[in-house]
Every structure is written in C-alpha cells, then in structure tokens.
Design an enzyme around this catalytic site. Structure first.
Site, PDB file in Angstrom:
ATOM      1  N   HIS A   1      -5.592  -0.986   5.586  1.00 38.86           N
ATOM      2  CA  HIS A   1      -5.718   0.337   6.720  1.00 38.86           C
ATOM      3  C   HIS A   1      -6.408   0.160   7.669  1.00 38.86           C
ATOM      4  O   HIS A   1      -7.402   1.017   8.145  1.00 38.86           O
ATOM      5  CB  HIS A   1      -5.535   1.350   6.423  1.00 38.86           C
ATOM      6  CG  HIS A   1      -6.226   1.832   5.315  1.00 38.86           C
ATOM      7  ND1 HIS A   1      -7.512   1.754   5.270  1.00 38.86           N
ATOM      8  CD2 HIS A   1      -6.073   2.793   4.217  1.00 38.86           C
ATOM      9  CE1 HIS A   1      -8.270   3.078   4.132  1.00 38.86           C
ATOM     10  NE2 HIS A   1      -6.699   3.266   3.891  1.00 38.86           N
TER      11      HIS A   1
ATOM     12  N   ASP B   1      -8.345   2.813  -3.673  1.00 35.65           N
ATOM     13  CA  ASP B   1      -8.791   3.434  -2.263  1.00 35.65           C
ATOM     14  C   ASP B   1      -8.176   5.020  -2.764  1.00 35.65           C
ATOM     15  O   ASP B   1      -8.046   5.266  -3.260  1.00 35.65           O
ATOM     16  CB  ASP B   1      -6.794   3.073  -2.287  1.00 35.65           C
ATOM     17  CG  ASP B   1      -5.934   3.288  -0.944  1.00 35.65           C
ATOM     18  OD1 ASP B   1      -7.093   3.598   0.395  1.00 35.65           O
ATOM     19  OD2 ASP B   1      -5.516   4.225  -1.288  1.00 35.65           O
TER      20      ASP B   1
ATOM     21  N   HIS C   1       1.921  14.215   1.425  1.00 36.62           N
ATOM     22  CA  HIS C   1       2.078  15.347   1.122  1.00 36.62           C
ATOM     23  C   HIS C   1       2.926  16.173   0.880  1.00 36.62           C
ATOM     24  O   HIS C   1       4.208  16.156   1.932  1.00 36.62           O
ATOM     25  CB  HIS C   1       0.765  15.440   1.690  1.00 36.62           C
ATOM     26  CG  HIS C   1      -0.276  14.855   1.437  1.00 36.62           C
ATOM     27  ND1 HIS C   1      -1.190  14.823   0.682  1.00 36.62           N
ATOM     28  CD2 HIS C   1      -0.997  13.802   2.409  1.00 36.62           C
ATOM     29  CE1 HIS C   1      -1.410  14.125  -0.013  1.00 36.62           C
ATOM     30  NE2 HIS C   1      -2.133  13.175   2.033  1.00 36.62           N
TER      31      HIS C   1
ATOM     32  N   HIS D   1       0.941  -1.176  -0.179  1.00 36.53           N
ATOM     33  CA  HIS D   1       0.379  -0.229  -0.046  1.00 36.53           C
ATOM     34  C   HIS D   1       0.988   1.863  -0.426  1.00 36.53           C
ATOM     35  O   HIS D   1       1.446   2.037   1.406  1.00 36.53           O
ATOM     36  CB  HIS D   1      -1.220  -0.157   1.232  1.00 36.53           C
ATOM     37  CG  HIS D   1      -2.442   1.242   0.493  1.00 36.53           C
ATOM     38  ND1 HIS D   1      -3.482   0.867   1.579  1.00 36.53           N
ATOM     39  CD2 HIS D   1      -1.998   2.394   0.810  1.00 36.53           C
ATOM     40  CE1 HIS D   1      -3.761   1.542   1.337  1.00 36.53           C
ATOM     41  NE2 HIS D   1      -3.400   2.703   0.213  1.00 36.53           N
TER      42      HIS D   1
ATOM     43  N   HIS E   1     -11.518   0.471   0.499  1.00 34.91           N
ATOM     44  CA  HIS E   1     -11.043   1.178   1.552  1.00 34.91           C
ATOM     45  C   HIS E   1     -12.422   1.326   2.508  1.00 34.91           C
ATOM     46  O   HIS E   1     -13.317   1.687   1.511  1.00 34.91           O
ATOM     47  CB  HIS E   1     -10.344   2.100   0.599  1.00 34.91           C
ATOM     48  CG  HIS E   1     -10.491   3.987   1.659  1.00 34.91           C
ATOM     49  ND1 HIS E   1      -9.359   4.224   1.588  1.00 34.91           N
ATOM     50  CD2 HIS E   1     -11.659   4.615   2.113  1.00 34.91           C
ATOM     51  CE1 HIS E   1      -9.276   5.185   2.215  1.00 34.91           C
ATOM     52  NE2 HIS E   1     -10.407   4.928   2.649  1.00 34.91           N
TER      53      HIS E   1
ATOM     54  N   HIS F   1       1.298   5.378  -2.072  1.00 32.95           N
ATOM     55  CA  HIS F   1       0.786   6.276  -2.724  1.00 32.95           C
ATOM     56  C   HIS F   1       1.964   7.111  -3.245  1.00 32.95           C
ATOM     57  O   HIS F   1       3.243   7.742  -2.734  1.00 32.95           O
ATOM     58  CB  HIS F   1       0.016   6.885  -2.104  1.00 32.95           C
ATOM     59  CG  HIS F   1      -0.958   6.629  -1.396  1.00 32.95           C
ATOM     60  ND1 HIS F   1      -2.244   6.546  -2.593  1.00 32.95           N
ATOM     61  CD2 HIS F   1      -1.019   5.939  -0.366  1.00 32.95           C
ATOM     62  CE1 HIS F   1      -2.741   6.427  -1.187  1.00 32.95           C
ATOM     63  NE2 HIS F   1      -2.874   5.516  -0.492  1.00 32.95           N
TER      64      HIS F   1
ATOM     65  N   ASP G   1       0.764   2.334   3.878  1.00 30.39           N
ATOM     66  CA  ASP G   1      -0.976   3.336   2.854  1.00 30.39           C
ATOM     67  C   ASP G   1       0.917   4.563   2.930  1.00 30.39           C
ATOM     68  O   ASP G   1       0.439   5.614   3.679  1.00 30.39           O
ATOM     69  CB  ASP G   1      -1.348   3.777   4.433  1.00 30.39           C
ATOM     70  CG  ASP G   1      -2.310   4.731   3.354  1.00 30.39           C
ATOM     71  OD1 ASP G   1      -2.303   4.945   2.108  1.00 30.39           O
ATOM     72  OD2 ASP G   1      -3.524   4.887   4.136  1.00 30.39           O
TER      73      ASP G   1
HETATM   74  O1  DOR Z   1      -4.499   8.986   5.066  1.00 25.95           O
HETATM   75  C1  DOR Z   1      -5.181   8.984   3.651  1.00 25.95           C
HETATM   76  N1  DOR Z   1      -4.333   9.460   2.815  1.00 25.95           N
HETATM   77  N2  DOR Z   1      -5.380   7.314   3.213  1.00 25.95           N
HETATM   78  C2  DOR Z   1      -5.554   7.619   2.580  1.00 25.95           C
HETATM   79  O2  DOR Z   1      -6.888   6.351   1.957  1.00 25.95           O
HETATM   80  C3  DOR Z   1      -5.215   8.150   1.242  1.00 25.95           C
HETATM   81  C4  DOR Z   1      -4.377   8.966   0.857  1.00 25.95           C
HETATM   82  C5  DOR Z   1      -3.719   9.608   0.191  1.00 25.95           C
HETATM   83  O3  DOR Z   1      -3.879   9.488  -0.867  1.00 25.95           O
HETATM   84  O4  DOR Z   1      -2.970  10.570   0.771  1.00 25.95           O
END
Ligand code: DOR
Length: 428
Positions: A236, A156, A313, A64, A183, A66, A309
């Site tokens: 998660h 997700d 950001h 998991h 999710h 991103h 996960d």
């Molecule tokens: O906290 C999260 N951020 N949970 C998610 O399911 C998506 C993820 C994101 O893409 O930032």
C-alpha cells in the site's frame, strides 16, 4: 466443467494480447483459444457463454486481503471473504496474517487452507507472518510455513521496524526464493497518528502521520533488498516520495515490486474532512500531488499492482469517534469497478488495468494464474465494462460495509468468475 466463452474481447497481458477471441476451458485448464468461431469443432462444451461486448480476462488476483478468520469472524469469515472476492472478479486473494491467532505457524496456515477449500469462491493464498506473533522480535519458520502452503511473508498491519531483523528476514527469504512484503511505517514517527500530516489534520485536530514515516522504511528496505539480493514487495504505497524511491531502485535493478490501493488512487485527505471513519485508513489518504504520482507510477510500471487492502470492520469499530475507530477500507467488490473508471478516465488502458490486477500480482507472488495461454489454470473473469451502477455497500457479499465509495457511479463490473474451471460467481 467444459466451458466455451464466445465472442469476447480477450485481454491477456502476459502475451500482450487484446483482441476478439474464443476460449475453451476443460479439466480445470485453458484447453484452447482461437479467433471468433474458429475453435476446433471436436471440442464439445457443456456450457457456452456468450461474451459479446465483454472482456474475457485472466482471473483477477488481489495480493492484499484481510479475511479476519481465525479470530474475528464477526468482521469477515474465510467464506464471506472468498465469496465477496469472486463477486468482485477475483479468482485468488492473498490473505494477510494479522488474524487471532496470527498466521505464524504451520497449524494456522493449514487451518486457513482447509477452511478455504470448503468455499466456492476465490482461491486463498496465505501470507504468513515474518515474525512470531507479528511482534517484530523472532523470525517464524519460513520453510515449514511454505511447506504448509504460505506464498509469502508479511507482518502487515505492523512494520518490521528492526533493521537487523528485517535484513535477516530478507536473507532467509532469499534462501527459499520467497517474497517479503513490507508494511512500511516507521513506528516512532507515527505514534498516535490518525491522518496525513498537513494543514487539514492540524485544523481537524488529528495527530499527523507524515509521508516520511513510509519513505524512511522504504529507503532503508530498498538498500537492504539490494544488499541481500532478496525479493521485496512494498505494500500500500501512499506517497509521491515513495514513488521516487521505487523508480530509482528499479532503475538500478533492485528486485522490488509495489502495490497501490484503489482508495489511494481515488481519494485524498479531503475525504476525512467530515471525520468520516470510512476514510480512516493505514497508511492515510494523502494529498493531490501524491494521488497524481501514484496514478502515474501505476501507469508507467513503477508500481506493479492494484491491491485492495480489503480490511472489513464492524460497526463496533467504525461507527464511533474518529480517533477511536479502526483503520481500514473494504475493497473486494469495488476495486474492479473503480479500475474500470480509471480506464474510462484514460489513466490506464484495459490491458494495463488487467496486468495490474492479475498478471503482475500473480507474477510477484509466483503463483499460477494471471495468464490465459493453453495449459494455464482455468481462472477467468468476464468483465462487463459497460454495466454502469451505483456502489451500494448494503448489497456487498462481504460482511464489511466500511467503504468511502458508497454512492459512487461506476462504469461496469465482473459478471462471472471462474476458478479452476468452476463458475464460482455469475451475475444474473
Ligand atoms: O487500514 C488498514 N487496515 N491498514 C492495515 O495495514 C491493516 C488493516 C487492518 O487489518 O484492518
């Protein structure tokens, strides 16, 4: 490269093995293993690694992650994400489809894999979207996406809330023998929600996100998975109630697997007491009894995997007011160190830790790896379980700095990551 790893503690959960052993890698595969000093003398290595005092384990697999590319390269790129993964000990990561555009078509999957192939880092295992645009209305073309290289399906970031559509997704997945990852978040119970529903959220003035929003979807989906005989994975897991549902379903033979994040294993909603946006995450951090239940479930196999996960950001989304901040925590470079702390604290044995971070996720995704037997891919991680350090987000390879674990003292880390016989990460 022909590599030999000598004098290490070989941990291979697939064979229940945890003992001193030498390993020989050639042509991208595990070529031989033997008790220390007993590798065949005819094997000539180009590189010998002395793994004394270290663990030699199957390359870690994160189900998991991103990677943010395409579309949000200011948060992370496929390159920085796969390099961060390697630095954290991961040989393979499953990339979630909530990019821009989302990975809901062959061209996007192919693009992601093309970009990943150019990176010296972890392998990328694309997860494609269940529905077009992740909008929860129409299923994507599973066959085409699998052909392009997708290894499973998830929306997700968003729950597939329509029970009829989710049933069709499970049936469709079953016909391809692929995995659906959910999710679990009932949207009507989480409108505007910011933090675990309870006394703390109320006092802080944050709209509550009840555990039942997760449990309702998990209960529904377990029934649907049993009804369709499809393979379902719950992403998660955050609540003790979900653990109870999983335990009962597994006892009945439902084909379900589940993951838990390091932050849900380590933290409670106490972490948002100061409105720290680094602890704002979806699903939210919950209570002490949830955290305890998650640890116990991981220990006893009710939860199969640790998955990060990893959700990078930028400061634009995180260094702002709590209610406006994005949900997410980075995890690639902290997961193994925090896992080693679970071993230190006797929550998990070393064998179980490696099973949850490599063997089980590879098995759930049905991808090669997660094992170290002769003939398996030469995906290997060398772990120094006794190299204590302090987590410092400014030193991350990832572009994301959003972690609530900055300043944590952890017992050890990955010191080398080998992918297909190539040393893609090595600590000086
Ligand atoms: O906290 C999260 N951020 N949970 C998610 O399911 C998506 C993820 C994101 O893409 O930032």
């Amino acid at each position: 490269m022909r590599i030999e790893m000598r004098n290490g503690r070989l941990i291979d959960p697939a064979r229940g093995m945890d003992e001193p052993r030498d390993l020989f890698l050639a042509d991208g595969r595990i070529a031989a293993d033997a008790p220390p000093g007993r590798l065949e003398r005819s094997l000539r290595a180009e590189r010998t690694i002395d793994a004394k005092g270290k663990w030699v384990v199957p390359g870690l697999v994160d189900m998991h992650v991103h990677l943010r590319e395409p579309g949000e390269e200011y948060k992370e790129t496929i390159e920085t994400g796969l390099r961060a993964a390697a630095a954290g000990g991961f040989a393979a990561v499953a990339s979630m489809p909530n990019t821009q555009p989302p990975n809901d078509a062959r061209s996007v999957t192919e693009h992601v894999l093309r970009r990943a192939a150019a990176v010296r880092g972890a392998r990328c295992l694309p997860i494609a979207a269940i529905t077009i645009g992740r909008e929860g209305k129409h299923l994507t073309e599973f066959g085409e996406l699998l052909e392009a290289g997708a290894v499973g399906f998830s929306d997700d970031g968003t729950c597939v809330a329509d029970a009829g559509l989710f049933r069709r997704a499970l049936e469709y997945a079953r016909s391809f023998d692929t995995l659906i990852l959910q999710h679990a978040q009932e949207p009507r119970l989480t409108v505007g929600a910011l933090a675990h529903e309870g006394p703390r959220a109320t006092r802080l003035g944050l709209a509550g996100w009840p555990s039942v929003a997760e449990e309702l979807i998990v209960a529904r989906d377990l029934l649907l998975a049993a009804y369709t005989d499809a393979r379902l994975h719950i992403q998660h897991v955050s609540s003790a109630g979900t653990v109870d549902l999983l335990r009962a379903a597994k006892a009945k033979g439902v084909r379900v697997t589940a993951e838990v994040t390091p932050h849900h294993l380590w933290l409670t909603d106490e972490a948002i007491e100061t409105y720290d946006t680094n602890a704002k995450v979806n699903p939210p951090l919950r209570e002490e009894h949830d955290r305890g239940a998650l640890r116990e479930a991981l220990r006893d196999g009710t939860i199969d995997c640790i998955a990060t996960d990893h959700a990078p950001h930028s400061v634009l989304e995180k260094v702002i007011e709590f209610d406006r901040a994005a949900f997410g925590v980075v995890g690639l470079e902290t997961a193994l160190p925090l896992g080693l702390a679970l071993v230190r604290d006797r929550v998990l044995t070393p064998l179980r830790l490696i099973e949850t971070m490599s063997t089980a996720p590879a098995r759930a995704l049905r991808v090669p790896g997660g094992r170290l037997a002769v003939g398996d891919p030469a995906d290997v991680t060398i772990v120094d379980p006794e190299r204590p350090f302090r987590i410092d987000p400014s030193s991350f390879v990832s572009m994301g700095r959003n972690t609530p674990f900055g300043g944590y003292e952890v017992p050890g880390r990955a010191v080398a990551t080998v992918v297909g016989g190539d040393i893609v990460f090595e600590l000086a």
